[in-house]
Scaffold this motif. Structure first.
Motif, PDB file in Angstrom:
ATOM      1  N   LEU A 126       0.826  -1.213   0.000  1.00  0.00           N
ATOM      2  CA  LEU A 126       0.000   0.000   0.000  1.00  0.00           C
ATOM      3  C   LEU A 126       0.856   1.257   0.000  1.00  0.00           C
ATOM      4  O   LEU A 126       0.490   2.260  -0.626  1.00  0.00           O
ATOM      5  CB  LEU A 126      -0.923   0.007   1.226  1.00  0.00           C
ATOM      6  N   VAL A 127       1.980   1.204   0.691  1.00  0.00           N
ATOM      7  CA  VAL A 127       2.875   2.365   0.716  1.00  0.00           C
ATOM      8  C   VAL A 127       3.351   2.693  -0.696  1.00  0.00           C
ATOM      9  O   VAL A 127       3.430   3.869  -1.092  1.00  0.00           O
ATOM     10  CB  VAL A 127       4.080   2.105   1.647  1.00  0.00           C
ATOM     11  N   GLU A 128       3.665   1.657  -1.477  1.00  0.00           N
ATOM     12  CA  GLU A 128       4.122   1.892  -2.845  1.00  0.00           C
ATOM     13  C   GLU A 128       3.029   2.531  -3.702  1.00  0.00           C
ATOM     14  O   GLU A 128       3.315   3.304  -4.621  1.00  0.00           O
ATOM     15  CB  GLU A 128       4.578   0.569  -3.463  1.00  0.00           C
ATOM     16  N   LEU A 129       1.756   2.220  -3.388  1.00  0.00           N
ATOM     17  CA  LEU A 129       0.646   2.764  -4.158  1.00  0.00           C
ATOM     18  C   LEU A 129       0.197   4.136  -3.675  1.00  0.00           C
ATOM     19  O   LEU A 129      -0.117   5.021  -4.468  1.00  0.00           O
ATOM     20  CB  LEU A 129      -0.545   1.799  -4.106  1.00  0.00           C
ATOM     21  N   GLN A 139       1.484   8.511   4.030  1.00  0.00           N
ATOM     22  CA  GLN A 139       0.303   9.161   4.585  1.00  0.00           C
ATOM     23  C   GLN A 139      -0.978   8.469   4.111  1.00  0.00           C
ATOM     24  O   GLN A 139      -1.902   8.241   4.906  1.00  0.00           O
ATOM     25  CB  GLN A 139       0.260  10.644   4.190  1.00  0.00           C
ATOM     26  N   GLY A 140      -1.026   8.095   2.836  1.00  0.00           N
ATOM     27  CA  GLY A 140      -2.193   7.393   2.322  1.00  0.00           C
ATOM     28  C   GLY A 140      -2.404   6.064   3.023  1.00  0.00           C
ATOM     29  O   GLY A 140      -3.541   5.664   3.316  1.00  0.00           O
ATOM     30  N   MET A 141      -1.302   5.346   3.294  1.00  0.00           N
ATOM     31  CA  MET A 141      -1.408   4.067   3.990  1.00  0.00           C
ATOM     32  C   MET A 141      -1.974   4.253   5.392  1.00  0.00           C
ATOM     33  O   MET A 141      -2.829   3.479   5.852  1.00  0.00           O
ATOM     34  CB  MET A 141      -0.030   3.400   4.056  1.00  0.00           C
TER      35      MET A 141
END
Length: 379
Positions: free
Chosen positions: A347-350, A354-356
């Motif tokens: 998820l961090v890569e996507l 902050q989004g994660m």
């Protein structure tokens, strides 16, 4: 031992032994990757080397019913600590990747055995009306060593050597062994599991589902908060974990008494709300003070949810199936921690860090509802 007292010699020695064993576990977490790097292992090899312990522990706990039917808890704890000792002696002596992984698997066997039987041995010493409070105090030792162990371990490695670090681990494990050898057999620990005790029991699905999700959330915080804080140019990450550990130590006896008096529902409501607030604060961190405040919320939640779920498992299971229930509970948490790190890394890569954390905040919000739903019947 009086019906209302659990501060027996056995309980104190088990608490000390468990705290010392987790001292070694938490000392190895930050040091073994550095040790592997010094030996020339690649990042992928380091990941396999360090992570093998969880795989071995998960598999080991599947055999808990068989172990419990053949051996006493004291014998199993001695064997588990000996496996920890074998690994700690071997790490500095064996430099090849394959042998290091083999030692880590032995370490995992010991970890799976000791984490199961320390918890159940402590529960055996507790009267039913004090199990929440007693397990709260039992967990304090683990949380205190979790906060101190990385500081001690890194100081030894940086100021002395890796060899001195492993010698320190061996010494602490010997003390844990002495604590267990000093215990006597509890009448409750004499209860044997049923002949065909299952390694999976649907009865414990509510608690195991909740602790699995907790493991996912905790893995996100523990793994990615330091990197995210660094990216935000914040310097208080050590204080984040320190205040979290202190908050967890302070809250455990309080939530334990609440559980004994009112059951898990109120504790879970308050603590899951605090956890979600803490996750939101991490997602929006812009200052060291906000990060430290988030650590307090996170520490209180972690210090309340885990022991409450564990005490809840002990409350609803029989003495005969307590070992099986504990193995299932611990495996659920470890599985959440392991899968969480992998999935959240993707998820961090996507979404970036902050989004994660915003995704974790949404999961935390859903977690409140799930906790209330699972605990409805015992309100």
């Amino acid at each position: 031992m009086k019906a209302t007292s659990y501060w027996s010699r056995n309980f104190i020695l088990i608490l000390i032994g468990n705290a010392l064993l987790f001292m070694v576990y938490n000392m190895q977490v930050p040091v073994l990757p550095l040790f592997g790097k010094q030996l020339g292992l690649t990042p992928a090899q380091i990941g396999i080397f360090v992570g093998a312990i969880m795989f071995a522990a998960l598999v080991t706990r599947l055999f808990v019913p068989w172990f419990s039917g053949k051996f006493s808890k004291k014998v199993l704890l001695v064997v588990g600590i000996l496996l920890y000792l074998l690994a700690s002696v071997g790490y500095p002596l064996l430099g090849s990747f394959g042998l290091l992984v083999l030692l880590r698997l032995f370490n995992g066997l010991g970890h799976g055995i000791t984490t199961t039987y320390f918890a159940t041995s402590a529960a055996d010493e507790l009267p039913a009306n004090k199990i929440g409070e007693g397990m709260g105090y039992f967990g304090i030792g683990t949380m205190m060593t979790a906060s101190l162990a990385p500081l001690l371990a890194l100081a030894i490695v940086q100021r002395v050597s890796f060899a001195a670090f492993f010698v320190t681990c061996i010494g602490i494990l010997f003390l844990a062994m002495l604590a267990i050898l000093g215990t006597t057999r509890s009448p409750r620990s004499a209860a044997k599991p049923t002949t065909k005790a299952p390694v999976f029991d649907r009865q414990f699905m509510p608690q195991c589902s909740l602790v699995f999700i907790l493991g996912v959330l905790m893995s996100g915080v523990m793994t990615f908060t330091p990197i995210y804080a660094q990216a935000q140019h914040l310097t208080a990450i050590s204080w984040f974990f320190f205040v979290a550990a202190i908050a967890g130590v302070v809250i455990r006896p309080i939530v334990g008494r609440s559980f004994d008096q009112r059951g898990p529902r109120l504790v879970l409501l308050i603590s899951t709300v605090l956890l979600t607030v803490g996750l939101v604060m991490i997602a929006v961190i812009s200052s060291n003070w906000l990060l430290i405040t988030a650590g307090i919320f996170y520490g209180v939640a972690d210090g309340a949810i885990y022991p409450t779920l564990q005490a809840w498992v002990f409350k609803v299971t029989t003495l005969e199936n307590r070992d099986t229930a504990t193995g299932m509970f611990l495996n659920s948490y470890d599985l959440g921690m392991g899968l969480g790190a992998v999935v959240l890394g993707g998820l961090v890569e996507l979404l970036q860090y902050q989004g994660m954390f915003w995704v974790l905040s949404i999961v935390g919000l859903c977690y409140i509802g799930l906790a209330m739903g699972c605990s409805r019947r015992v309100a």
